[in-house]
Scaffold this active site. Sequence first.
Site, PDB file in Angstrom:
ATOM      1  N   VAL A 117       0.831  -1.208   0.000  1.00 32.96           N
ATOM      2  CA  VAL A 117       0.000   0.000   0.000  1.00 32.96           C
ATOM      3  C   VAL A 117       0.865   1.258   0.000  1.00 32.96           C
ATOM      4  CG1 VAL A 117      -1.714   1.330   1.311  1.00 32.96           C
ATOM      5  CG2 VAL A 117      -1.951  -1.151   1.100  1.00 32.96           C
ATOM      6  N   CYS A 118       1.673   1.408   1.009  1.00 34.13           N
ATOM      7  CA  CYS A 118       2.407   2.665   1.202  1.00 34.13           C
ATOM      8  C   CYS A 118       3.503   2.861   0.168  1.00 34.13           C
ATOM      9  CB  CYS A 118       2.983   2.713   2.611  1.00 34.13           C
ATOM     10  SG  CYS A 118       1.699   2.572   3.875  1.00 34.13           S
TER      11      CYS A 118
END
Length: 205
Positions: A117-118
Site C-alpha cells: 500500500v504505502c
Amino acid sequence: MNIRKYEPLTSDNAALVLVDHQVGLMTGVRDYSIGELKHNIVALAKSARALNLPIVVTTTAAESMWGPTIPELVEALPGVEIVDRSTVNAYDDARVAKAIEATGRKKLIFAGISLEVCAGFPAMTAVARGLDAYVAVDACGTFSDTKHQVNLFRMQQAGVILSDHATMMVEILKDNGRPEAGPVYAALDMPWATLVGQVAAALRR
C-alpha cells in the site's frame, strides 16, 4: 514479460520517497525482523542523503492511528519536512504530489510500510503518470508473507522495478573514486564489507 532498456539511476535523475515508516505500522510487520528493517530504512535514507538525492517523507494519520515516524529515521534526516496526510495512496495527497513533482526527477525510489500500500500504490501511480518507479523491497515491511509475495507480482505487472536499498544506492554512486563513496558505504553499514577491510589489514601486517 515486457523487457525494458536499462537506464541507470543517477544522482541527477533519482529521488527518494519514504512513505509511512511509522511506529504503529512497524508493530505489525511480519516479513522482516524489526531490527533488520530499521537498519535498511535508515541506511537507505542516509546513503540517499550522502548522494544528495531529493527526499520526500510522508506519514498518514500520525496523530490518530499510526503514530509518528520511527525516531531512527527522523534522526537520519534532520531538517526534512514530514508531510502528514489522510489519503491511503500518498500520491493522492496534493502536497505530496507537489513535493514529488518539485524534485524534478523522472526516477522515483519508493519505500514504505506497508510494502503493497504505502510503497506499492504510489509507485504504480508514478508509472501510470509516465515516471519510472522503483521499490526498495527490503526497506519496506508488510503484515504477512502472502501480502509480500503477491504484491511483488502486482507491482511488476504494473511496471514497477524491484530492487534492494543497497544495490540502488551503489548504482547511483557509480564510481568508488567519488568523494561520496566513503559516506555512502558508511551509511549502508555492510558488515561483510567491514570484515573484508579487516582481513585485508591483517594480511598487510
